[in-house]
Design a protein around this motif. Structure first.
Motif, PDB file in Angstrom:
ATOM      1  N   TYR A 110       0.861  -1.185   0.000  1.00 32.84           N
ATOM      2  CA  TYR A 110       0.000   0.000   0.000  1.00 32.84           C
ATOM      3  C   TYR A 110       0.901   1.239   0.000  1.00 32.84           C
ATOM      4  O   TYR A 110       1.941   1.262   0.679  1.00 32.84           O
ATOM      5  CB  TYR A 110      -0.908   0.008   1.229  1.00 32.84           C
ATOM      6  CG  TYR A 110      -1.943   1.106   1.215  1.00 32.84           C
ATOM      7  CD1 TYR A 110      -3.139   0.941   0.532  1.00 32.84           C
ATOM      8  CD2 TYR A 110      -1.705   2.324   1.848  1.00 32.84           C
ATOM      9  CE1 TYR A 110      -4.092   1.958   0.496  1.00 32.84           C
ATOM     10  CE2 TYR A 110      -2.658   3.338   1.817  1.00 32.84           C
ATOM     11  CZ  TYR A 110      -3.838   3.153   1.138  1.00 32.84           C
ATOM     12  OH  TYR A 110      -4.777   4.160   1.096  1.00 32.84           O
ATOM     13  N   PRO A 111       0.559   2.298  -0.745  1.00 33.90           N
ATOM     14  CA  PRO A 111       1.459   3.456  -0.883  1.00 33.90           C
ATOM     15  C   PRO A 111       1.453   4.388   0.337  1.00 33.90           C
ATOM     16  O   PRO A 111       1.161   5.583   0.225  1.00 33.90           O
ATOM     17  CB  PRO A 111       0.923   4.147  -2.134  1.00 33.90           C
ATOM     18  CG  PRO A 111      -0.529   3.843  -2.134  1.00 33.90           C
ATOM     19  CD  PRO A 111      -0.644   2.429  -1.609  1.00 33.90           C
ATOM     20  N   PHE A 112       1.784   3.828   1.502  1.00 36.25           N
ATOM     21  CA  PHE A 112       1.834   4.656   2.708  1.00 36.25           C
ATOM     22  C   PHE A 112       2.780   5.848   2.534  1.00 36.25           C
ATOM     23  O   PHE A 112       2.524   6.941   3.040  1.00 36.25           O
ATOM     24  CB  PHE A 112       2.310   3.818   3.899  1.00 36.25           C
ATOM     25  CG  PHE A 112       1.382   2.718   4.303  1.00 36.25           C
ATOM     26  CD1 PHE A 112       0.182   3.004   4.956  1.00 36.25           C
ATOM     27  CD2 PHE A 112       1.697   1.391   4.045  1.00 36.25           C
ATOM     28  CE1 PHE A 112      -0.673   1.979   5.353  1.00 36.25           C
ATOM     29  CE2 PHE A 112       0.851   0.356   4.431  1.00 36.25           C
ATOM     30  CZ  PHE A 112      -0.339   0.667   5.075  1.00 36.25           C
ATOM     31  N   ASP A 113       3.879   5.627   1.804  1.00 35.50           N
ATOM     32  CA  ASP A 113       4.882   6.678   1.652  1.00 35.50           C
ATOM     33  C   ASP A 113       4.371   7.861   0.836  1.00 35.50           C
ATOM     34  O   ASP A 113       4.938   8.955   0.900  1.00 35.50           O
ATOM     35  CB  ASP A 113       6.159   6.119   1.018  1.00 35.50           C
ATOM     36  CG  ASP A 113       5.910   5.499  -0.349  1.00 35.50           C
ATOM     37  OD1 ASP A 113       4.806   4.937  -0.567  1.00 35.50           O
ATOM     38  OD2 ASP A 113       6.798   5.567  -1.211  1.00 35.50           O
ATOM     39  N   LYS A 114       3.293   7.661   0.070  1.00 35.50           N
ATOM     40  CA  LYS A 114       2.711   8.755  -0.709  1.00 35.50           C
ATOM     41  C   LYS A 114       1.683   9.552   0.093  1.00 35.50           C
ATOM     42  O   LYS A 114       1.252  10.623  -0.333  1.00 35.50           O
ATOM     43  CB  LYS A 114       2.049   8.212  -1.975  1.00 35.50           C
ATOM     44  CG  LYS A 114       3.016   7.553  -2.960  1.00 35.50           C
ATOM     45  CD  LYS A 114       2.268   7.038  -4.179  1.00 35.50           C
ATOM     46  CE  LYS A 114       3.214   6.360  -5.160  1.00 35.50           C
ATOM     47  NZ  LYS A 114       2.477   5.805  -6.337  1.00 35.50           N
ATOM     48  N   MET A 115       1.285   9.014   1.241  1.00 33.93           N
ATOM     49  CA  MET A 115       0.227   9.641   2.043  1.00 33.93           C
ATOM     50  C   MET A 115       0.853  10.540   3.102  1.00 33.93           C
ATOM     51  O   MET A 115       0.930  10.187   4.281  1.00 33.93           O
ATOM     52  CB  MET A 115      -0.637   8.558   2.710  1.00 33.93           C
ATOM     53  CG  MET A 115      -1.210   7.564   1.743  1.00 33.93           C
ATOM     54  SD  MET A 115      -2.447   8.318   0.680  1.00 33.93           S
ATOM     55  CE  MET A 115      -3.249   6.877   0.020  1.00 33.93           C
ATOM     56  N   THR A 116       1.296  11.699   2.689  1.00 38.05           N
ATOM     57  CA  THR A 116       2.032  12.569   3.604  1.00 38.05           C
ATOM     58  C   THR A 116       1.277  13.846   3.967  1.00 38.05           C
ATOM     59  O   THR A 116       1.803  14.696   4.685  1.00 38.05           O
ATOM     60  CB  THR A 116       3.398  12.942   2.994  1.00 38.05           C
ATOM     61  OG1 THR A 116       3.201  13.505   1.705  1.00 38.05           O
ATOM     62  CG2 THR A 116       4.282  11.706   2.877  1.00 38.05           C
ATOM     63  N   SER A 117       0.049  13.990   3.486  1.00 36.37           N
ATOM     64  CA  SER A 117      -0.816  15.080   3.932  1.00 36.37           C
ATOM     65  C   SER A 117      -1.588  14.537   5.130  1.00 36.37           C
ATOM     66  O   SER A 117      -2.434  13.653   4.990  1.00 36.37           O
ATOM     67  CB  SER A 117      -1.779  15.505   2.813  1.00 36.37           C
ATOM     68  OG  SER A 117      -2.654  16.536   3.258  1.00 36.37           O
ATOM     69  N   ARG A 118      -1.292  15.058   6.311  1.00 40.40           N
ATOM     70  CA  ARG A 118      -1.753  14.427   7.554  1.00 40.40           C
ATOM     71  C   ARG A 118      -2.548  15.407   8.417  1.00 40.40           C
ATOM     72  O   ARG A 118      -2.161  16.557   8.582  1.00 40.40           O
ATOM     73  CB  ARG A 118      -0.536  13.915   8.342  1.00 40.40           C
ATOM     74  CG  ARG A 118      -0.846  13.267   9.677  1.00 40.40           C
ATOM     75  CD  ARG A 118       0.460  12.972  10.400  1.00 40.40           C
ATOM     76  NE  ARG A 118       0.244  12.353  11.695  1.00 40.40           N
ATOM     77  CZ  ARG A 118       1.157  12.263  12.646  1.00 40.40           C
ATOM     78  NH1 ARG A 118       2.376  12.753  12.446  1.00 40.40           N
ATOM     79  NH2 ARG A 118       0.886  11.687  13.798  1.00 40.40           N
ATOM     80  N   PHE A 119      -3.661  14.921   8.968  1.00 36.82           N
ATOM     81  CA  PHE A 119      -4.482  15.689   9.907  1.00 36.82           C
ATOM     82  C   PHE A 119      -4.609  14.849  11.177  1.00 36.82           C
ATOM     83  O   PHE A 119      -5.027  13.686  11.109  1.00 36.82           O
ATOM     84  CB  PHE A 119      -5.868  15.965   9.320  1.00 36.82           C
ATOM     85  CG  PHE A 119      -5.845  16.726   8.023  1.00 36.82           C
ATOM     86  CD1 PHE A 119      -6.067  18.098   8.007  1.00 36.82           C
ATOM     87  CD2 PHE A 119      -5.609  16.082   6.820  1.00 36.82           C
ATOM     88  CE1 PHE A 119      -6.050  18.809   6.813  1.00 36.82           C
ATOM     89  CE2 PHE A 119      -5.589  16.775   5.624  1.00 36.82           C
ATOM     90  CZ  PHE A 119      -5.809  18.149   5.625  1.00 36.82           C
ATOM     91  N   THR A 120      -4.265  15.420  12.325  1.00 37.31           N
ATOM     92  CA  THR A 120      -4.217  14.648  13.564  1.00 37.31           C
ATOM     93  C   THR A 120      -5.087  15.271  14.642  1.00 37.31           C
ATOM     94  O   THR A 120      -5.100  16.492  14.810  1.00 37.31           O
ATOM     95  CB  THR A 120      -2.761  14.550  14.079  1.00 37.31           C
ATOM     96  OG1 THR A 120      -1.973  13.865  13.107  1.00 37.31           O
ATOM     97  CG2 THR A 120      -2.693  13.777  15.390  1.00 37.31           C
TER      98      THR A 120
END
Length: 421
Positions: A187-197
């Motif tokens: 899964y492309p976790f490394d592409k998912m870098t826009s993060r809301f916490t």
């Protein structure tokens, strides 16, 4: 809404006869003595996710994690060689917390070449070695090579950083995860870098909040006001049942169908969803993420809504069919309180419209989480009354049975080993 044939009664629980069908007790969620056992039997033996590699992007990057359930604070750092390591956040001199800013109990992050204690300026390199002692000649037979930082077992899987507080972990991280989880590799976790916490202190036992996200029996009722009346009324009348549940080792999965919001009648959508082209299921414009791993959408739903993987003990990976994912963490702070952390991950937005669509999805997820948390505090307060000591669960709440049974099994195993049986 996609519709699936209603499975016969007992269609999921019957696959796991060891779980039984009797009413369950939530004594494990109100007993302080049981919580103390959980801390040692589970949170000091299982692999715990504490972050992602993007939090330590280059040499010297670090962050701290306060883990009250394990009665410690840790430092996670990327070393000079690029390896990610973890250490207990304690100086070997007077036991002062090594890395902190203005408030000792708050987490922090940054970049450095070495760690220097605020108290007496002892220094440690990024590999945890003690490199400098103020007025070293004043000490007796000091061998600096023996007084490095206390290491914590640390392994990385698909960019997720896990730690284990056992003296010697009983399994490697990969063995602990097992095939159901490792089938998510790719899964492309490394592409998912826009993060809301989001982070919240919840007055409920950590397992009760996990329970809330292991079943969707509550969704048409509790979250009805989040949808237009025409849609929510129809959903409440029809109910909702996920088409796939799975249990493997200590971990669990529930997979659901979804909706194509843009294909729904106008009265079924909120105006803001049309404006932002987004909503609970995520941005309408799905990114091209390539081929998905074999572990996703095991029921082959079309449309596919989400897969929620519950990694024991307290970590959830929730994948949305629209090409984004969420993580949940439930960090116990007592038998009836915990800290909930939720993060939504998207590909980096290419336009302001994409950014707005992501923000609406993240805010929608937050609102649903707040509704669940509010209900769980009400649950905690009443089960503590002990007016009732058993509670009914339906077939689609099979994962709840498993979590509480698995928790008890880890505690029993710990007690046996401690007693030498």
């Amino acid at each position: 809404m996609a519709r699936f044939p209603k499975p016969p009664e007992g269609s999921w629980t019957q696959h796991y006869p060891e779980l039984g069908t009797a009413p369950v007790s939530y004594e494990d969620s109100i007993d302080p003595a049981f919580y103390e056992k959980e801390r040692h039997a589970i949170f000091k033996r299982a692999w715990l996710n504490v972050g992602r590699v993007e939090q330590v992007p280059r040499k010297g990057s670090y962050f701290t994690k306060e883990l009250k359930v394990a009665n410690t604070s840790i430092i996670v750092v990327r070393t000079t060689s690029g390896e990610i390591k973890a250490f207990h956040n304690i100086c070997r001199h007077h036991g002062n917390k090594l890395v902190w800013n203005d408030m000792p109990l708050e987490e922090t992050s940054g970049v450095c070449r070495q760690f220097t204690c605020k108290y007496h300026a002892w220094r440690y390199d990024l590999d945890g070695n003690l490199t400098f002692v103020q007025q070293e000649g004043e000490f007796f037979d000091l061998d600096k090579s023996r007084y490095g930082l206390v290491a914590v077992h640390c392994e990385v899987w698909e960019g997720f950083i896990f730690v284990n507080f056992a003296k010697q972990p009983e399994q490697s991280l990969r063995e602990f995860l097992g095939p159901m989880i490792t089938d998510l590799e790719g899964y492309p976790f490394d592409k998912m870098t826009s993060r809301f916490t989001y982070r919240s202190e919840v007055k409920a036992n950590w397992k009760l909040y996990m329970d809330a996200f292991q079943e969707f029996y509550h969704a048409p009722v509790l979250h009805a006001n989040q949808s237009p009346t025409a849609y929510s009324k129809a959903a409440a009348e029809a109910g909702f049942e996920a088409p796939h549940y799975r249990i493997e080792g200590p971990h669990r999965l529930v997979s659901t169908s979804g909706v194509r919001a843009w294909e729904m009648a106008d009265e079924m959508r909120k105006p803001i969803e049309d404006i932002c082209r987004s909503g609970l299921f995520g941005p309408w414009d799905k990114p091209d993420l390539g081929e998905m791993p074999v572990g996703l959408n095991p029921a082959k739903c079309d449309p596919w809504g989400l897969d929620s993987f519950q990694l024991f003990p307290n970590f959830v990976l929730l994948f949305w069919g629209q090409g984004w994912y969420i993580t949940y963490h439930y960090w116990p702070t007592s038998h009836n309180t915990h800290i909930f952390e939720g993060s939504a991950y998207f590909p980096q937005p290419r336009t302001p419209r994409e950014r707005i669509a992501q923000e609406l999805a993240a805010v929608s997820f937050k609102e649903y989480g707040l509704q669940d948390a509010n209900t769980l505090e009400a649950t905690q307060s009443m089960i503590e009354s002990q007016v009732l000591d058993e509670f009914l669960l339906c077939d689609q709440e099979v994962l709840i049975r498993h979590l509480h049974k698995e928790t008890a099994a880890w505690v029993e195993d710990y007690d046996r080993k401690k007693a030498g049986v």
